[in-house]
Enzyme design. Structure first.
Site, PDB file in Angstrom:
ATOM      1  N   GLU A 170       0.857  -1.184   0.000  1.00 55.84           N
ATOM      2  CA  GLU A 170       0.000   0.000   0.000  1.00 55.84           C
ATOM      3  C   GLU A 170       0.895   1.238   0.000  1.00 55.84           C
ATOM      4  O   GLU A 170       1.757   1.391   0.864  1.00 55.84           O
ATOM      5  CB  GLU A 170      -0.908   0.006   1.236  1.00 55.84           C
ATOM      6  N   ASN A 178     -10.651   4.370  -0.237  1.00 57.81           N
ATOM      7  CA  ASN A 178     -11.941   5.055  -0.176  1.00 57.81           C
ATOM      8  C   ASN A 178     -12.938   4.336   0.718  1.00 57.81           C
ATOM      9  O   ASN A 178     -13.872   4.945   1.235  1.00 57.81           O
ATOM     10  CB  ASN A 178     -12.545   5.176  -1.584  1.00 57.81           C
ATOM     11  N   THR A 179     -12.734   3.037   0.917  1.00 59.88           N
ATOM     12  CA  THR A 179     -13.711   2.252   1.675  1.00 59.88           C
ATOM     13  C   THR A 179     -13.873   2.782   3.092  1.00 59.88           C
ATOM     14  O   THR A 179     -14.978   2.840   3.629  1.00 59.88           O
ATOM     15  CB  THR A 179     -13.291   0.774   1.713  1.00 59.88           C
ATOM     16  N   GLY A 183     -19.837   5.779   3.614  1.00 61.58           N
ATOM     17  CA  GLY A 183     -20.905   5.774   4.604  1.00 61.58           C
ATOM     18  C   GLY A 183     -21.264   4.381   5.095  1.00 61.58           C
ATOM     19  O   GLY A 183     -22.003   4.236   6.057  1.00 61.58           O
ATOM     20  N   GLY A 184     -20.736   3.352   4.425  1.00 59.48           N
ATOM     21  CA  GLY A 184     -20.916   1.983   4.890  1.00 59.48           C
ATOM     22  C   GLY A 184     -22.048   1.212   4.241  1.00 59.48           C
ATOM     23  O   GLY A 184     -22.269   0.048   4.569  1.00 59.48           O
ATOM     24  N   ASP A 361      -3.156   4.697 -10.251  1.00 61.18           N
ATOM     25  CA  ASP A 361      -1.881   3.984 -10.395  1.00 61.18           C
ATOM     26  C   ASP A 361      -2.056   2.575 -10.961  1.00 61.18           C
ATOM     27  O   ASP A 361      -1.229   2.099 -11.742  1.00 61.18           O
ATOM     28  CB  ASP A 361      -1.186   3.872  -9.039  1.00 61.18           C
ATOM     29  N   ARG A 420     -27.835   9.035  -9.345  1.00 61.32           N
ATOM     30  CA  ARG A 420     -26.884  10.061  -8.970  1.00 61.32           C
ATOM     31  C   ARG A 420     -26.560  11.010 -10.119  1.00 61.32           C
ATOM     32  O   ARG A 420     -26.402  12.215  -9.913  1.00 61.32           O
ATOM     33  CB  ARG A 420     -25.602   9.408  -8.447  1.00 61.32           C
ATOM     34  N   HIS A 530     -16.789   8.584  -8.076  1.00 61.99           N
ATOM     35  CA  HIS A 530     -16.437   7.220  -8.481  1.00 61.99           C
ATOM     36  C   HIS A 530     -16.102   7.216  -9.966  1.00 61.99           C
ATOM     37  O   HIS A 530     -16.755   7.889 -10.765  1.00 61.99           O
ATOM     38  CB  HIS A 530     -17.619   6.282  -8.228  1.00 61.99           C
ATOM     39  N   ALA A 574     -20.907  -0.099  -4.643  1.00 67.30           N
ATOM     40  CA  ALA A 574     -19.441  -0.115  -4.632  1.00 67.30           C
ATOM     41  C   ALA A 574     -18.913  -1.078  -3.577  1.00 67.30           C
ATOM     42  O   ALA A 574     -17.997  -1.864  -3.845  1.00 67.30           O
ATOM     43  CB  ALA A 574     -18.890   1.287  -4.393  1.00 67.30           C
TER      44      ALA A 574
END
Length: 593
Positions: A170, A178-179, A183-184, A361, A420, A530, A574
């Site tokens: 990482e 982003n996870t 908002g879950g 990347d 969206r 996204h 997502a």
């Protein structure tokens, strides 16, 4: 290095402090007094208390002794920054990217103590601790995962469960991608459940809405895999120890109440779960601040990577299989502008919800292996960004059914339960491309309740990021909109909820009236959220080259891939995507000897 430095939401707070007190004292050396010092500073959620020990003109130790910061989100600032101060004997320490408030608070508390001890703060801030370059090294593994976000760690844990030795690299100083900022909401249908029956939901409806919601531009085979395996992904997470709330809800742009919400705030539950697995199992390792620079390719077969470590050392990782899970490119303005065809402009004036590492990347790495790209022009904007940062923090909505949007005139302008892209396009036609989210006290009975990003409404009001009115007229005055228009907008919505009229914008999602004061509002703007395009994969999560062939031993999962969501991604899909395809990539990579 099983260390999880993480991120934090809510960078708009003003740091305050209460000075420093000396618990113990001793002799003075060159004007610097030995002793143990404490300081209390304002953090993101509440006060943070620090303790610093000074001996023989050196910072002997520094640590946080008490805090109420959000677990996982604040860990990097709470744990790593004090350790770096001691290691470098310096205050020239970079804040944790995305954890500005907690990082700044911790540094300020340490500074208070060192000031009391007699140190020259200017000298400490000017002194950049030297970092000794580590030696180059080579690592051998079965499966190498590039990226430690939700897709990467889903793949890594799955591959390890399948018996593989796994290394994760990482580039950021933290896991989460982003996870952890999300908002879950995770869309999944358990057709036999009372929840699915209650909402008249089905896997087939989930497929239909996902496929058609992307204007039928997604690969139906991949869409089918997503919806068919979404609930098993939740069961897998539960088996690992993750907890979810019992009912489902409709997330912004999700079109249906099928989103499952974790018990832990934002995305922290995912990484607590993954962290627990990684720290309790063998043959799985996470290397932070390690950037994949180049794929090792021999005779068309991917055999590992060349990476750079934190100190600039070269790390060669030989792997039987490589999984790219580096996320999208929402933070790469040049790449956004290169591929964008849907929006007028995606330059610097449009901010992003994404973490700083979302720079594409993995797409660049894939191109080294002649990977095909699909749907790169499909870039999603949300209508719900923070006006200053573009982040999702500060959003006061709790569920799609129970809030409305009004423009700066106080008028509704769109179906707030729509896709969206539809909502964002409508927002861009409004004055200054700004909207107000309107909710009432059904969602926030006391104001001490937290939003979906673990922020208290009362704190947002104090910071000027949300506004309150005992009546709609009072709220209209607070946000400077026409009170007559605002009252009409709310009353029209309430009539729709009561079934007296059809909604003028075609809205169908509803639950209860907005009729209980105090009333609340928060300002929002369009933000890049996204990137639906990326590396082309097949049903096995294998990367496909430009000739339509599988690239041997190369897999990909998550937002770095394309071909699943089409032109528009449904809210809540997502997180389903990263777990479902992360698991597929991990399982197949472990099996591909």
């Amino acid at each position: 290095m099983k260390k999880f430095a993480t991120v934090l939401l809510g960078v708009m707070l003003i740091i305050g402090f209460s000075g420093c007190s000396q618990k113990e004292s001793g002799e003075s050396t060159g004007g610097i007094k030995n002793g143990t010092y404490t300081s209390t500073v304002k953090g993101n959620n509440a006060e943070i208390t620090l303790e610093v020990q000074v001996k023989d003109s050196k910072i002997e130790s520094a640590k946080v002794t008490n805090h109420s910061e959000t677990p996982v989100l604040s860990d990097g600032a709470i744990n790593d920054i004090p350790a770096q101060v001691v290691e470098t004997q310096s205050l020239a320490i970079d804040t944790i990217s995305g954890a500005t408030v907690s990082s700044t608070a911790v540094l300020l508390g340490i500074e208070n103590c060192l000031t009391e001890a007699g140190f020259s703060i200017d000298d400490l801030k000017a002194k950049k601790g030297e970092i000794k370059k580590e030696e180059d090294k080579t690592i051998d593994t079965d499966v190498l995962v590039i990226g430690a976000g939700g897709a990467g760690l889903s793949a890594a844990v799955t591959a390890n469960q399948e018996g593989a030795k796994v290394v994760v690299v990482e580039k950021m100083p933290k896991v989460g991608g982003n996870t952890i900022l999300a908002g879950g909401a995770l869309n999944a249908v358990d057709e036999g459940s009372e929840t699915a029956k209650k909402h008249k939901d089905s896997v087939e409806l989930h497929f239909k809405q996902t496929y058609e919601g992307g204007n039928k531009k997604g690969d139906p085979k991949l869409v089918r895999i997503l919806v068919n395996n979404a609930y098993s992904a939740i069961k897998w997470l539960k088996d690992l120890g993750m907890e979810f709330k019992p009912d489902t809800f409709t997330v912004l742009g999700g079109l249906w109440p099928r989103a499952h919400k974790p018990v832990e705030p934002v995305g922290t539950g995912f990484f607590k779960t993954f962290n627990n697995y990684i720290t309790t199992h063998e043959n799985i390792e996470v290397l932070l601040e390690t950037k994949a620079e180049e794929l090792i390719i021999t005779d068309g077969v991917v055999k590992g990577i060349i990476a750079s470590g934190k100190t600039g050392n070269k790390i060669t990782i030989n792997a039987k299989n490589v999984i790219i899970a580096t996320g999208g490119f929402s933070k790469n303005i040049e790449m956004r502008q290169k591929y964008n065809t849907l929006w007028e402009n995606l330059g610097e004036n449009i901010k992003s919800t994404n973490h700083p590492g979302a720079t594409g990347d993995g797409i660049t790495l894939g191109l080294q292996a002649n990977a095909d790209l699909v749907g790169m022009e499909y870039i999603q904007l949300l209508p719900m960004g923070d006006p200053k940062t573009g982040s999702l923090s500060g959003n006061i909505e709790m569920a799609v059914e129970n809030r409305i949007f009004v423009n700066k005139e106080g008028k509704r302008f769109v179906d707030e339960g729509a896709r969206r892209d539809v909502m964002t396009a409508a927002l861009m036609q409004q004055q200054d491309s700004q909207l107000w989210v309107i909710v009432d006290s059904h969602d926030y009975p006391t104001g001490e309740e937290v939003n979906n990003f673990n922020e208290k409404l009362n704190d947002l009001i104090k910071e000027g990021r949300a506004f309150k009115g005992d009546s709609l007229n009072d709220l209209a005055k607070a946000i400077n909109v026409n009170p007559e228009n605002l009252n009409k907008a709310v009353e029209s919505f309430n009539k729709f909820v009561r079934g007296e009229i059809k909604d003028e914008f075609g809205r169908t999602l509803k639950d209860r009236e907005i009729n209980k004061g105090p009333f609340y509002a928060a300002l929002r703007v369009p933000t890049v959220h996204h990137t639906m395009g990326g590396l082309k994969i097949n049903e096995n999560a294998e990367v496909i080259d430009k000739n339509g062939n599988v690239i041997n031993h190369l897999y990909a999962a998550g937002e770095v891939t394309g071909g699943i969501h089409g032109e528009n991604r449904l809210g809540g899909n997502a997180l389903a995507d990263i777990i479902v395809f992360g698991r597929i990539a991990g399982k197949n990579a472990a099996a591909n000897k």
